[in-house]
Design a protein around this motif. Structure first.
Motif, mmCIF file in Angstrom:
data_model
loop_
_atom_site.group_PDB
_atom_site.id
_atom_site.type_symbol
_atom_site.label_atom_id
_atom_site.label_comp_id
_atom_site.label_asym_id
_atom_site.label_seq_id
_atom_site.Cartn_x
_atom_site.Cartn_y
_atom_site.Cartn_z
ATOM 1 N N GLY A 133 0.784 -1.165 0.061
ATOM 2 C CA GLY A 133 0.128 -0.033 0.004
ATOM 3 C C GLY A 133 0.866 1.298 0.000
ATOM 4 N N GLN A 134 2.128 1.018 -0.070
ATOM 5 C CA GLN A 134 3.197 2.263 -0.119
ATOM 6 C C GLN A 134 3.594 2.465 -1.603
ATOM 7 N N GLY A 135 3.540 3.739 -1.846
ATOM 8 C CA GLY A 135 3.833 3.967 -3.005
ATOM 9 C C GLY A 135 5.479 4.313 -3.315
ATOM 10 N N PRO A 170 -2.446 17.238 -11.888
ATOM 11 C CA PRO A 170 -2.442 16.195 -12.573
ATOM 12 C C PRO A 170 -2.066 14.784 -11.818
ATOM 13 N N TYR A 171 -2.025 14.657 -10.783
ATOM 14 C CA TYR A 171 -1.517 13.534 -9.867
ATOM 15 C C TYR A 171 -2.941 13.083 -9.216
ATOM 16 N N ASP A 172 -3.052 11.817 -9.161
ATOM 17 C CA ASP A 172 -4.126 11.243 -8.285
ATOM 18 C C ASP A 172 -3.747 10.918 -6.873
ATOM 19 N N PRO A 173 -4.186 11.544 -5.934
ATOM 20 C CA PRO A 173 -4.044 11.026 -4.581
ATOM 21 C C PRO A 173 -4.215 9.657 -4.436
ATOM 22 N N ASN A 199 -3.942 7.193 -6.055
ATOM 23 C CA ASN A 199 -2.895 6.063 -6.549
ATOM 24 C C ASN A 199 -1.594 6.169 -5.712
ATOM 25 N N ALA A 200 -1.390 5.258 -5.081
ATOM 26 C CA ALA A 200 -0.231 5.199 -4.133
ATOM 27 C C ALA A 200 1.089 5.528 -4.515
ATOM 28 N N ASP A 201 1.341 5.432 -5.963
ATOM 29 C CA ASP A 201 2.506 5.868 -6.519
ATOM 30 C C ASP A 201 2.481 7.390 -6.835
ATOM 31 N N LEU A 236 3.435 13.016 -4.991
ATOM 32 C CA LEU A 236 3.294 14.007 -5.790
ATOM 33 C C LEU A 236 2.042 14.977 -5.733
ATOM 34 N N ALA A 237 1.142 14.237 -5.671
ATOM 35 C CA ALA A 237 -0.253 15.034 -5.395
ATOM 36 C C ALA A 237 -0.034 16.022 -4.108
#
Length: 71
Positions: free
Chosen positions: A4-6, A35-38, A40-42, A46-47
């Motif tokens: 679950g860790q990005g 442009p970043y989806d929070p 999404n773990a990866d 960035l978000a």
């Protein structure tokens, strides 16, 4: 198996996120253009960086939620 860790973003990715946020805030784009989806773990880090930089880069007259004319 995922924990679950990005992954940790690179220095270049962080710089790109900050640059994108500053441009969006400076050009009057709403925060929804991130442009970043929070979810999404990866992309969580960035978000977070993007939203924080966007908030810091907003002009003072829009930070309170709207443009106000100054006397």
């Amino acid at each position: 198996m995922s924990t679950g860790q990005g992954r940790t973003p690179t220095t270049q990715e962080l710089a790109d996120a900050r640059r994108s946020a500053k441009l969006a805030a400076g050009n009057g784009f709403p925060p929804g253009v991130c442009p970043y989806d929070p979810r999404n773990a990866d992309e969580q880090a960035l978000a977070t960086v993007w939203v924080a930089t966007y908030s810091d880069a907003l002009p003072d007259d829009t930070a309170a939620g709207g443009r106000e004319e100054k006397a």
